[in-house]
Design a protein around this motif. Structure first.
Motif, mmCIF file in Angstrom:
data_model
loop_
_atom_site.group_PDB
_atom_site.id
_atom_site.type_symbol
_atom_site.label_atom_id
_atom_site.label_comp_id
_atom_site.label_asym_id
_atom_site.label_seq_id
_atom_site.Cartn_x
_atom_site.Cartn_y
_atom_site.Cartn_z
ATOM 1 N N THR A 275 0.834 -1.201 0.000
ATOM 2 C CA THR A 275 0.000 0.000 0.000
ATOM 3 C C THR A 275 0.870 1.252 0.000
ATOM 4 O OG1 THR A 275 -1.890 1.052 1.126
ATOM 5 C CG2 THR A 275 -0.181 0.076 2.528
ATOM 6 N N ASP A 276 0.220 2.402 -0.047
ATOM 7 C CA ASP A 276 0.836 3.723 0.135
ATOM 8 C C ASP A 276 1.994 4.018 -0.823
ATOM 9 O OD1 ASP A 276 -0.988 4.131 2.089
ATOM 10 O OD2 ASP A 276 0.407 4.176 3.754
ATOM 11 N N PRO A 277 1.743 4.056 -2.152
ATOM 12 C CA PRO A 277 2.825 4.415 -3.085
ATOM 13 C C PRO A 277 3.153 5.907 -3.020
ATOM 14 C CG PRO A 277 0.746 4.246 -4.251
ATOM 15 C CD PRO A 277 0.472 3.812 -2.838
ATOM 16 N N TRP A 278 4.416 6.238 -3.254
ATOM 17 C CA TRP A 278 4.846 7.638 -3.290
ATOM 18 C C TRP A 278 6.085 7.725 -4.175
ATOM 19 C CZ3 TRP A 278 2.019 10.953 0.093
ATOM 20 C CH2 TRP A 278 2.348 12.314 -0.002
ATOM 21 N N VAL A 279 6.179 8.755 -5.016
ATOM 22 C CA VAL A 279 7.343 8.934 -5.894
ATOM 23 C C VAL A 279 7.862 10.359 -5.767
ATOM 24 C CG1 VAL A 279 6.784 7.148 -7.595
ATOM 25 C CG2 VAL A 279 5.757 9.424 -7.827
ATOM 26 N N SER A 280 9.183 10.529 -6.035
ATOM 27 C CA SER A 280 9.800 11.844 -5.919
ATOM 28 C C SER A 280 11.131 11.841 -6.663
ATOM 29 C CB SER A 280 10.018 12.206 -4.446
ATOM 30 O OG SER A 280 10.487 13.531 -4.293
ATOM 31 N N TYR A 281 11.575 13.047 -7.078
ATOM 32 C CA TYR A 281 12.902 13.253 -7.676
ATOM 33 C C TYR A 281 13.734 14.149 -6.769
ATOM 34 C CZ TYR A 281 11.463 11.707 -12.431
ATOM 35 O OH TYR A 281 11.031 11.000 -13.529
ATOM 36 N N ALA B 54 17.462 16.748 -6.665
ATOM 37 C CA ALA B 54 18.030 17.810 -7.500
ATOM 38 C C ALA B 54 18.842 17.278 -8.668
ATOM 39 C CB ALA B 54 18.907 18.734 -6.640
ATOM 40 N N ALA B 55 19.338 16.043 -8.570
ATOM 41 C CA ALA B 55 20.147 15.452 -9.638
ATOM 42 C C ALA B 55 19.314 14.646 -10.623
ATOM 43 C CB ALA B 55 21.231 14.561 -9.031
ATOM 44 N N GLY B 56 17.990 14.617 -10.426
ATOM 45 C CA GLY B 56 17.126 13.837 -11.306
ATOM 46 C C GLY B 56 17.035 12.373 -10.945
ATOM 47 N N ASN B 57 17.515 11.989 -9.746
ATOM 48 C CA ASN B 57 17.315 10.620 -9.275
ATOM 49 C C ASN B 57 15.861 10.452 -8.850
ATOM 50 O OD1 ASN B 57 20.167 9.760 -9.318
ATOM 51 N ND2 ASN B 57 20.418 11.253 -7.663
ATOM 52 N N ALA B 58 15.243 9.356 -9.275
ATOM 53 C CA ALA B 58 13.841 9.103 -8.954
ATOM 54 C C ALA B 58 13.735 8.031 -7.880
ATOM 55 C CB ALA B 58 13.084 8.662 -10.199
ATOM 56 N N TYR B 59 12.799 8.238 -6.928
ATOM 57 C CA TYR B 59 12.593 7.332 -5.805
ATOM 58 C C TYR B 59 11.140 6.879 -5.778
ATOM 59 C CZ TYR B 59 16.880 9.735 -4.446
ATOM 60 O OH TYR B 59 18.135 10.279 -4.444
ATOM 61 N N PHE B 60 10.930 5.626 -5.348
ATOM 62 C CA PHE B 60 9.599 5.016 -5.292
ATOM 63 C C PHE B 60 9.541 4.231 -3.993
ATOM 64 C CE2 PHE B 60 6.657 1.932 -7.929
ATOM 65 C CZ PHE B 60 5.581 2.284 -7.141
ATOM 66 N N ILE B 61 8.574 4.573 -3.125
ATOM 67 C CA ILE B 61 8.456 3.937 -1.817
ATOM 68 C C ILE B 61 7.114 3.231 -1.720
ATOM 69 C CG2 ILE B 61 7.440 5.930 -0.603
ATOM 70 C CD1 ILE B 61 9.314 5.267 1.760
ATOM 71 N N GLY B 62 7.090 2.105 -0.992
ATOM 72 C CA GLY B 62 5.865 1.359 -0.768
ATOM 73 C C GLY B 62 5.867 0.738 0.611
ATOM 74 N N GLN B 63 4.698 0.278 1.021
ATOM 75 C CA GLN B 63 4.543 -0.327 2.341
ATOM 76 C C GLN B 63 4.016 -1.755 2.198
ATOM 77 O OE1 GLN B 63 1.974 1.804 5.085
ATOM 78 N NE2 GLN B 63 1.705 -0.029 6.328
ATOM 79 N N PRO B 64 4.899 -2.758 2.130
ATOM 80 C CA PRO B 64 4.438 -4.147 2.070
ATOM 81 C C PRO B 64 3.823 -4.570 3.405
ATOM 82 C CG PRO B 64 6.701 -3.920 1.264
ATOM 83 C CD PRO B 64 6.353 -2.649 1.976
ATOM 84 N N ILE B 65 2.704 -5.310 3.332
ATOM 85 C CA ILE B 65 2.008 -5.777 4.527
ATOM 86 C C ILE B 65 1.530 -7.211 4.281
ATOM 87 C CG2 ILE B 65 1.285 -3.487 5.293
ATOM 88 C CD1 ILE B 65 -1.418 -3.954 4.006
ATOM 89 N N ASP B 66 1.157 -7.882 5.363
ATOM 90 C CA ASP B 66 0.629 -9.234 5.182
ATOM 91 C C ASP B 66 -0.880 -9.226 5.031
ATOM 92 O OD1 ASP B 66 0.123 -8.520 7.824
ATOM 93 O OD2 ASP B 66 0.536 -10.503 8.636
ATOM 94 N N SER B 67 -1.542 -8.234 5.661
ATOM 95 C CA SER B 67 -3.001 -8.166 5.618
ATOM 96 C C SER B 67 -3.432 -6.797 6.097
ATOM 97 C CB SER B 67 -3.619 -9.242 6.522
ATOM 98 O OG SER B 67 -3.339 -8.960 7.888
#
Length: 487
Positions: free
Chosen positions: A125-131, A133-146
């Motif tokens: 759940t809870d996806p989030w993306v961001s760049y 200053a150097a143009g590096n891209a990040y993607f975060i998530g929250q893995p859960i069991d239930s």
């Protein structure tokens, strides 16, 4: 990789015509349905005794980011195949190389079992993306069991430009729930002032002593807390620091999100939902707050009160049934030229319905203005996002139900409003989408229809914007819409 189609122009035109007319200073493009036809249908991981299947093809809770070095490049993300009681089978991401005119699906990240990830994570759940200053891209998530968060983790990846895919995700933290700790409401912020720096933040809830006291003592303790957490990278996402609390206190910091001022000061905004056990004789323990860091997140100030939090439940006005929406959860944006910071959330302000409000700071987050309504205080509005263009235009996206009637359904529209005087006054509403029937959105296990707690709104070039939001398209089905807005 396929490029997804435009929603029928005739349908979009008819929807816009049905909306109330307002002065339009932004020119929205035709909406693009980014996610139509996608699904992880057939995967049985994450099933519970109550729910055997997720909603096939239901994409909710979108976010979007724009590369500061190349505004033609954008990345969006959302949940894929929402479960009725929380989380999703996976997280899907897309990339645009033409400024949002078209989008291509990126290879899946192995967040969950349905996407080739660890079997213990039936959902994510809870996806989030961001760049940064150097143009590096990040993607975060929250893995859960239930949905019960018996097991919850925070996992993050960065984009590998050579392969055109996300790197293998790194687990920052993993906790066993029940009466132990759990993680929730994550976000990631690439630093616009420090190349290679980014900050992951979230809430980590815990009982005293990790839940090792008696259940009665834990549930009534004044030491129950929701800690605002942080992990940092300084090398473009290759490594991340050990997670640490931004602040240790008996308070519950929900919806943590970090913004960066032009001088490099970090502001972490959150809604403090209670202190101690939550038994407060007044509302002093419920407020919007900001915590500052002058050293890239190594140390932090004490909480600065932005405003009391007066958010109430959000309901269908026709029958009083609940709507699960983003209301008290804040969004924050910064004017990178003037240095002003802006926070939006939904608040009743002593009235009978929530409406979107804005507070601003012009002194580095030390002091904040009284929250000002930017949508009609008499009309329920929610799912808000704020952005500041290069010229200083403060723009806010939100949903509302102003076009609701006594007829069936709950007609809901998506709007964009803007301020040209630093958030003091807002001019008109530009209609982006709708009305669509919010009651068709994926049902959230007794909490009401749900298209997500968040939406995406980011500046592209000059005064231009990209909006990334979810709408209901059929019963228990939702798609992600991308839309450009230009002056």
């Amino acid at each position: 990789m396929p490029v997804f189609r435009t929603i029928a122009v005739a349908v979009a035109s008819a929807l816009c015509t049905a909306a109330t007319a307002f002065a339009a200073d932004y020119d929205p493009s035709a909406p693009l349905d980014v996610s139509a036809g996608l699904s992880l249908a057939g995967c049985t991981a994450g099933a519970s005794a109550e729910f055997a299947s997720a909603y096939d093809g239901a994409e909710v809770e979108p976010q979007v980011a724009v590369n500061p070095l190349n505004p033609l490049e954008m990345i969006g993300a959302s949940q894929q195949d929402r479960w009725p009681d929380g989380g999703a089978r996976g997280l899907t991401s897309w990339i645009s190389h033409d400024g949002g005119a078209s989008w291509s699906k990126l290879p899946d990240v192995p967040w969950s079992a349905c996407q080739g990830g660890p079997e213990r994570f039936g959902r994510v759940t809870d996806p989030w993306v961001s760049y940064d200053a150097a143009g590096n891209a990040y993607f975060i998530g929250q893995p859960i069991d239930s949905a019960e968060l018996g097991l919850s983790a925070v996992s993050i990846t960065s984009f590998d430009r050579q392969s055109g895919a996300w790197r293998a995700p790194q687990i920052l933290i993993e906790d066993i729930g029940a009466r132990g700790a759990f993680n929730d409401k994550i976000s990631v912020t690439g630093d616009p002032t420090r190349p290679g720096y980014a900050y992951a933040t979230w809430l980590r809830g815990d009982y005293p002593n990790g839940g090792r006291q008696s259940e009665n003592a834990d549930l009534h303790s004044f030491a129950y807390r929701g800690l605002p957490m942080i992990s940092r990278t300084t090398d473009g996402g290759l490594t991340w620091s050990k997670p640490q609390p931004i602040r240790q206190s008996n308070a519950y910091f929900q919806g943590n999100q970090i913004a960066v001022l032009p001088d490099g000061t970090l502001l972490n905004v959150a809604a403090v939902l209670f202190r101690g056990s939550g038994r407060q004789p007044n509302d002093n323990g419920v407020f919007m707050t900001v915590i500052r860091s002058n050293d890239a997140g190594r140390t932090w100030s004490g909480p600065i009160k932005v405003a009391p939090l007066g958010t109430i439940g959000t309901y269908n006005p026709d029958d009083g049934s609940p709507l699960r929406v983003g209301d008290y959860l804040p969004d924050i944006a910064v004017d990178m030229d003037a240095g002003a910071a802006y926070i939006v959330w939904s608040d009743a302000q002593g009235g009978s319905v929530n409406h979107v409000v804005l507070s601003r700071s012009i002194d580095g987050g030390r002091h904040w203005s009284s929250p000002t309504p930017i949508s009609d205080p008499a009309v329920e509005s929610f799912n808000h996002a704020v952005s500041v263009t290069e010229s200083g235009s403060v723009t806010v996206l939100y949903y509302d139900i102003r076009n609701n009637t006594a007829a069936g359904g709950l007609p809901t529209d998506v709007w964009l409003t803007h301020s040209e005087d630093g958030g003091r006054t807002f001019e008109g509403d530009d209609h982006l989408y709708g009305p669509f029937d919010f009651l068709l959105a994926p049902e959230s296990a007794g909490r009401g229809p749900f298209v997500g707690d968040y939406v995406g709104l980011e500046k592209t070039t000059a005064d231009d914007l990209v909006a990334f939001y979810a709408v209901a398209v059929a019963d228990n089905d939702a798609d992600i819409i991308s839309q450009l807005a230009t002056k």
